[in-house]
Design a protein around this motif. Structure first.
Motif, short mmCIF file in Angstrom:
data_model
loop_
_atom_site.label_atom_id
_atom_site.label_comp_id
_atom_site.label_asym_id
_atom_site.label_seq_id
_atom_site.Cartn_x
_atom_site.Cartn_y
_atom_site.Cartn_z
N ILE A 114 0.93 -1.48 -0.03
CA ILE A 114 0.20 0.10 0.02
C ILE A 114 0.83 1.19 -0.01
O ILE A 114 0.53 2.15 -0.59
N VAL A 115 2.00 1.27 0.80
CA VAL A 115 2.74 2.50 0.99
C VAL A 115 3.39 2.77 -0.69
O VAL A 115 3.29 3.98 -1.06
N GLU A 116 4.01 1.75 -0.99
CA GLU A 116 4.55 1.91 -2.31
C GLU A 116 3.48 2.05 -3.44
O GLU A 116 3.90 3.16 -4.25
N LYS A 117 2.38 1.70 -3.41
CA LYS A 117 1.34 1.93 -4.50
C LYS A 117 0.99 3.52 -4.32
O LYS A 117 0.64 4.24 -5.32
N LEU A 118 0.88 3.91 -2.95
CA LEU A 118 0.43 5.35 -2.77
C LEU A 118 1.42 6.34 -3.14
O LEU A 118 1.08 7.39 -3.64
N ALA A 119 2.56 6.11 -2.93
CA ALA A 119 3.83 6.75 -3.03
C ALA A 119 3.79 7.04 -4.86
O ALA A 119 3.99 8.04 -5.15
N GLY A 120 3.52 6.11 -5.52
CA GLY A 120 3.87 5.96 -7.00
C GLY A 120 2.38 7.03 -7.68
O GLY A 120 2.34 7.38 -8.80
N GLN A 121 1.32 6.84 -6.63
CA GLN A 121 0.20 7.65 -7.20
C GLN A 121 0.12 9.27 -6.56
O GLN A 121 -1.06 9.69 -6.92
N GLY A 122 1.21 9.61 -5.94
CA GLY A 122 1.39 10.97 -5.68
C GLY A 122 0.98 11.43 -4.14
O GLY A 122 0.86 12.63 -4.02
N TRP A 123 1.02 10.24 -3.26
CA TRP A 123 0.85 10.68 -2.06
C TRP A 123 2.24 10.68 -1.29
O TRP A 123 3.06 9.86 -1.37
N ASP A 124 2.39 11.47 -0.19
CA ASP A 124 3.43 11.39 0.82
C ASP A 124 2.76 10.32 1.79
O ASP A 124 1.64 10.36 2.09
N VAL A 125 3.47 9.72 2.64
CA VAL A 125 3.01 8.88 3.32
C VAL A 125 3.95 8.43 4.79
O VAL A 125 5.04 8.52 4.76
N GLY A 126 3.09 8.68 5.85
CA GLY A 126 3.42 8.34 7.39
C GLY A 126 3.04 6.81 7.62
O GLY A 126 1.93 6.42 7.18
N PHE A 127 3.88 6.07 7.90
CA PHE A 127 3.53 4.53 8.10
C PHE A 127 4.00 4.22 9.58
O PHE A 127 5.01 4.73 10.12
N THR A 128 3.17 3.15 9.93
CA THR A 128 3.71 2.73 11.45
C THR A 128 4.00 1.18 11.38
O THR A 128 3.68 0.60 10.33
#
Length: 256
Positions: free
Chosen positions: A24-38
């Motif tokens: 999910i993190v990798e996909k969202l990053a590729g879709q233009g999101w910045d990501v905080g993950f736990t």
């Protein structure tokens, strides 16, 4: 991403490179999101797959390679203070949060007769209570445009032989579906995704073959399947899907 400036998503439960959370993190990053993950390494230490010591760095680097800013927070979601800590650290590092994706779980097999009170309480603390507190914190902090906010949670319909996990995931479903109505004033959509059996390293060869046989599309799920659907639900195009429990399992649930 149709919103212009990169929005921020929080994704929980990103402890292993093989897991759904990492996809999910990798996909969202590729879709233009910045990501905080736990992530929470003591949980992996208790499980048969063990700790993935390279996960934080590898997942961070993969997201950054797709243009994302990343904040990783180690958080014990059994603690009532954890959701506030997570949002505070992500907000400090990336700014306000537009989407919350809950992929975390406590999952230890046990049945009615052999589930301990301690295990029951831990499952509900992580899977249900933490999810409620994360949703509450998200809503309290939310300041993005009406209609842009997103909440998605991963669930399961396990029951027999996996009682505390399944029961606590059922409670999670109700929390998230309630959010679709209760957060209408913020214009936040809230949906639940049941990915069915996903091969993240826990299936042995025999069980994997059984799943493939029972799935109309002839294969077991992979983390990217869930990530694809969640990325859609978080997108502008997915904004009309709200208050739903969706199956993303290749027809596994339909074949029962």
């Amino acid at each position: 991403m149709a919103y212009g400036v990169r929005p921020v998503a929080v994704v929980t439960g990103v402890g292993r490179r093989a897991g759904i959370g990492a996809a999910i993190v990798e996909k969202l990053a590729g879709q233009g999101w910045d990501v905080g993950f736990t992530y929470w390494r003591p949980y992996d230490d208790r499980m048969t797959w063990g700790r993935d010591d390279e996960a934080r760095a590898a997942i961070t680097e993969a997201a950054q390679a797709r243009g994302a800013r990343v904040v990783a927070v180690e958080a014990d979601l059994a603690s009532v203070e954890a959701p506030g800590k997570v949002f505070a650290e992500v907000r400090a590092g990336l700014g306000g949060v537009r989407a919350l994706v809950m992929a975390h779980a406590e999952s230890v097999d046990s049945a009615i007769l052999d589930t301990s009170v301690e295990s029951w309480d831990r499952h509900f603390a992580v899977n249900a209570r933490a999810s409620w507190l994360l949703v509450r914190q998200f809503a309290q902090d939310f300041a993005d445009p009406f209609g842009s906010g997103r909440i998605v949670a991963l669930t399961s319909d396990h029951t027999a032989g996996n009682l505390p996990y399944g029961a606590s995931k059922g409670a999670l479903d109700r929390v998230v579906l309630a959010a679709a109505l209760e957060l209408r004033g913020l214009g936040v959509t809230a949906n639940v995704v049941n990915p069915g059996p996903v091969q993240t390293g826990w299936m042995d060869d025999a069980f994997q073959a059984e799943i493939r046989e029972r799935t109309p599309l002839g294969r077991d799920g992979v983390p990217g399947d869930s990530a694809d659907l969640i990325a859609f639900l978080l997108s502008a195009a997915g904004g009309w899907v709200n208050g739903q429990l969706l199956h993303s399992d290749g027809g596994f649930s339909a074949a029962r």
